[in-house]
Structures are given as structure tokens and as C-alpha cells.
Design a protein around this motif. Sequence first.
Motif, PDB file in Angstrom:
ATOM      1  N   PRO A  69      76.907   8.441  -3.673  1.00 31.22           N
ATOM      2  CA  PRO A  69      77.938   8.006  -2.721  1.00 31.22           C
ATOM      3  C   PRO A  69      78.238   9.026  -1.640  1.00 31.22           C
ATOM      4  CG  PRO A  69      78.905   8.475  -4.871  1.00 31.22           C
ATOM      5  CD  PRO A  69      77.432   8.486  -5.057  1.00 31.22           C
ATOM      6  N   VAL A  70      78.236  10.305  -1.989  1.00 25.54           N
ATOM      7  CA  VAL A  70      78.518  11.340  -0.990  1.00 25.54           C
ATOM      8  C   VAL A  70      77.370  11.426   0.005  1.00 25.54           C
ATOM      9  CG1 VAL A  70      78.971  13.798  -0.648  1.00 25.54           C
ATOM     10  CG2 VAL A  70      79.980  12.614  -2.597  1.00 25.54           C
ATOM     11  N   SER A 119      84.954  16.103 -14.528  1.00 25.37           N
ATOM     12  CA  SER A 119      83.906  16.456 -13.565  1.00 25.37           C
ATOM     13  C   SER A 119      84.195  17.786 -12.882  1.00 25.37           C
ATOM     14  CB  SER A 119      83.786  15.360 -12.498  1.00 25.37           C
ATOM     15  OG  SER A 119      85.005  15.232 -11.785  1.00 25.37           O
ATOM     16  N   CYS A 134      73.974  17.434  -1.208  1.00 27.88           N
ATOM     17  CA  CYS A 134      73.544  16.455  -2.210  1.00 27.88           C
ATOM     18  C   CYS A 134      72.049  16.531  -2.480  1.00 27.88           C
ATOM     19  CB  CYS A 134      73.934  15.045  -1.762  1.00 27.88           C
ATOM     20  SG  CYS A 134      75.720  14.751  -1.751  1.00 27.88           S
ATOM     21  N   LEU A 180      83.040  17.277  -4.201  1.00 27.09           N
ATOM     22  CA  LEU A 180      82.996  15.808  -4.131  1.00 27.09           C
ATOM     23  C   LEU A 180      81.726  15.274  -4.796  1.00 27.09           C
ATOM     24  CD1 LEU A 180      84.270  15.096  -0.500  1.00 27.09           C
ATOM     25  CD2 LEU A 180      85.492  14.680  -2.649  1.00 27.09           C
ATOM     26  N   ARG A 240      82.106  15.456  -8.502  1.00 25.27           N
ATOM     27  CA  ARG A 240      83.089  14.525  -9.065  1.00 25.27           C
ATOM     28  C   ARG A 240      82.646  13.075  -8.965  1.00 25.27           C
ATOM     29  NH1 ARG A 240      89.593  14.132  -7.624  1.00 25.27           N
ATOM     30  NH2 ARG A 240      90.027  12.397  -9.063  1.00 25.27           N
ATOM     31  N   PHE A 241      82.175  12.653  -7.793  1.00 24.50           N
ATOM     32  CA  PHE A 241      81.860  11.246  -7.558  1.00 24.50           C
ATOM     33  C   PHE A 241      80.361  10.935  -7.649  1.00 24.50           C
ATOM     34  CE2 PHE A 241      85.796  12.031  -5.118  1.00 24.50           C
ATOM     35  CZ  PHE A 241      86.627  11.136  -5.771  1.00 24.50           C
ATOM     36  N   GLU A 294      71.473   7.586  -8.582  1.00 23.96           N
ATOM     37  CA  GLU A 294      72.344   8.711  -8.946  1.00 23.96           C
ATOM     38  C   GLU A 294      71.579   9.694  -9.822  1.00 23.96           C
ATOM     39  OE1 GLU A 294      74.659  11.302  -8.821  1.00 23.96           O
ATOM     40  OE2 GLU A 294      75.614   9.526  -7.959  1.00 23.96           O
TER      41      GLU A 294
END
Length: 413
Positions: A77-78, A199, A119, A69, A72-73, A188
Motif C-alpha cells: 500500500p505504501v 508492527s 519499500c 508506515l 506498519r501497513f 505484499e
Amino acid sequence: MNAPVAPKKGRFDVSFTLLLPLLLAAQPVATDSYLPALPAIAKELGSASTSLTLFVLAFGFAQLLCGPLADRFGRRPVLLAGLACYVVAAFGGAFAGSVAVLAGWRTLQGFSMAAILVCSRAAVRDLYPAHEGPHVMARGLTGLGMVGLVAPLLGAWLVQGAGWRWVMVAMAVYSLALFALCWRSFGETRKPLARGESSAPRGSTRAVFASRAFRAWASVAAATYGGLFCFLLLSPMVYIGYLGWSPAWYGWIPASGSLVYIFSTTMCRSLLRRFGPMRTVRLGAVLSIIGAVIQALGCWLMPHSAVPLLAGHAVYCLGHGIHQPCGQAGAVGDLPHLAGRAVSWSGFGMMMVAFCVGQVAALFVDTSFSYGAWPMVVPMLMAGTVLLAIAFLWLPRLSQPVPSSSPKKDSTP
């Protein structure tokens, strides 16, 4: 080196070097501060061990989801979603009326913590080249050690003065403040994808395990953590049940271990600058096996003395403070484009090795303590032996070129 997206105008900026230890410290906040509350929870709601077990399992397995995740994103955000769920889970646990409800909230908290740690560790690889990763992780883990020193003492104070539910409230307040800091300052860090670039490239998980550097460095992190986890799991039974220490005196053992860990992560940064990661990890492996051997000799020659157990644990923690930053950073150093997946699989491996070895070792602990302290010491002895083999036999092979018949070539971190 990729730079994070600049915060929007008017935001209060906090550097990543400050955010990293605060993010990594979400783990001791959720675990170390919770341990003193277990007897009070058991007295009010029933057995509290289920909530801790589900938390650990959720943390381990959720990393496999959070890594893809985050790739990809994006990390931001994660990470923010994980922090928000952490806040909700902590507040929910504070108002739990049964063990089942508390276990459910702690499971969600385990998932949330996986997102936070994946993250934050992936962002280290996004922002710094591979050779700087161990230095950055060592600084972050020094901060984690400081929180690990304070968390159980603060948890015990809250339990005694206000009740176990306020421990959960304190977790929520910590994560809420961290959410606000990251919302304002964490841009980010993942490199933007080129037009048409996916991604999640085909075979990305296979590519992670195809990396020789990932397999070797992730094994370092898993081996050292497996040995330390068995100490954390079984030391209360050894020191309190077998040696007859009071719980209050026992509390100083993990606290002193945190002090040694803080010193060791600081020492690791100096060693890396002077000797590089290979020789530094070799020194760590020697310290790990020496610490375990001291404990083993104590079990054999002085089975009812705590002195060799304490001395051996301190020496092992010196090695652990070297292996963790080097292993965690080295596992992703070769995979900047798959940092999220590499971090998730490395973290999952650490938790599964620790959980499986810990469960097997716990089978040899009975009410009469027939095996003394050996169930705690043998896993640490095995971990030290494995670390020696990795440091002196496996890691040197990373500098050797892959045979020309091999379809892929990996670079050394």
C-alpha cells in the motif's frame, strides 16, 4: 525466505527481479532527466534551483516517515500510494505556471520517491536472506545505472525538441506504467504479524541504531554517496566554469560515470561470490581512495588539466558501484523485522551527509575559481579515507562477539 503474496488470478505477473531496477530507477528519472531542463525552466519561470533543493530535502526527510508506515501497513500500500503521488506530482509540474507551484509539485515528488525507494529496498530484505541481499541490490543498481545513462540524454532531447514540460510528462508516463505493473504483480512482501504482535515494537528506532551492523554498513553507503554527490554538485562549475568545457561536452562526463557504475555493480556480484562482502568492500575502499588521490595529484601537479580528474572519477565510480549494494543491503541484513525503519534511516543518513558536505564544499567555489577543482576533490578524498577506515578497522570488528556485559547481541550480516 518470505515469498510475496501471489497475484490474483488473471493478473500479468512480473518478477521482483525485474520490478526492483525499475523501482530504483525512479530516482534518476526524477533527477537526471530533470537537470537538462533547468536552464529552460529558469528562462521561463525564473530560478529553478529551489525546486531541486526542496526535492532533495523532501526525499531525505520523507524516508523517516515512509519506513515506519511500510513496517506498519505493509510495503504494497505504501509503494502504490507513492507511485500514485509520483504520477500526480509529475503531471502537476508539467502544468506549473510559476516557480513556487513547480517547487510544490517537486516537493511532493520527493516525498513520493522516498516511499518508492524505501519499500523496494525493504522488500529485498523481506524476500531474500541477508547474505543474498548485496547480490540482489547489485542487480537492481545495475538497472538503475542503465537508466541513469539514458535519462539525461532523453531529457536533453525532450527539452530541445518539445520543451521542458515534456520532461515532466515523460516522468508521469514512466511512473504510471510502473504503477500498473506493481498493481498487477507486486504482492505484499512483509511477513504477516502474529496475533497480538505489534508492527512497531517499543524502542524500534533505538533497536535500529543499537545494531552494530546497521551503523557500520549504513556508514559505508553514506560515505561513498557523500563523495559522489559533491562531484555531481560541483563538477559543472569545475568543468564548464573553471576548465572552459562546453555544456554539450560536459554531458558526457556523468554519462561515462554511469557506464563505469554499471560495470562496477556487475563486477560487484562476481566479487561477492568469490570473496564475500568484507573483502569486496575492502577492494572498493582501495579503489575509492586511489581515485580521489589521482584527482588530488592532478589538482596539485596539473591544475588546468581534466585528464586526472576524469581518470580519478572513473576509479572512484568503480568503488562506488561496490559500496552501494553492499552498504544498502548490509544496513538491513541484521534487522529483518525492522527493515522499513532500517532502510529509511540509512537513506536519510545518505542524503543528509551528501547535502551537508555538498553545501560546505560549495562555499569554496567563487566566480574566479580561486581554489580550482579542490572544492570538488577534497570531499572525495575525505570519503575515500573514511571508507578505508570503515573497511579495514570497523567492519572486521563485527565478527567479534559482543562482551558479555552488553545487554544486546547483534549478528553479522
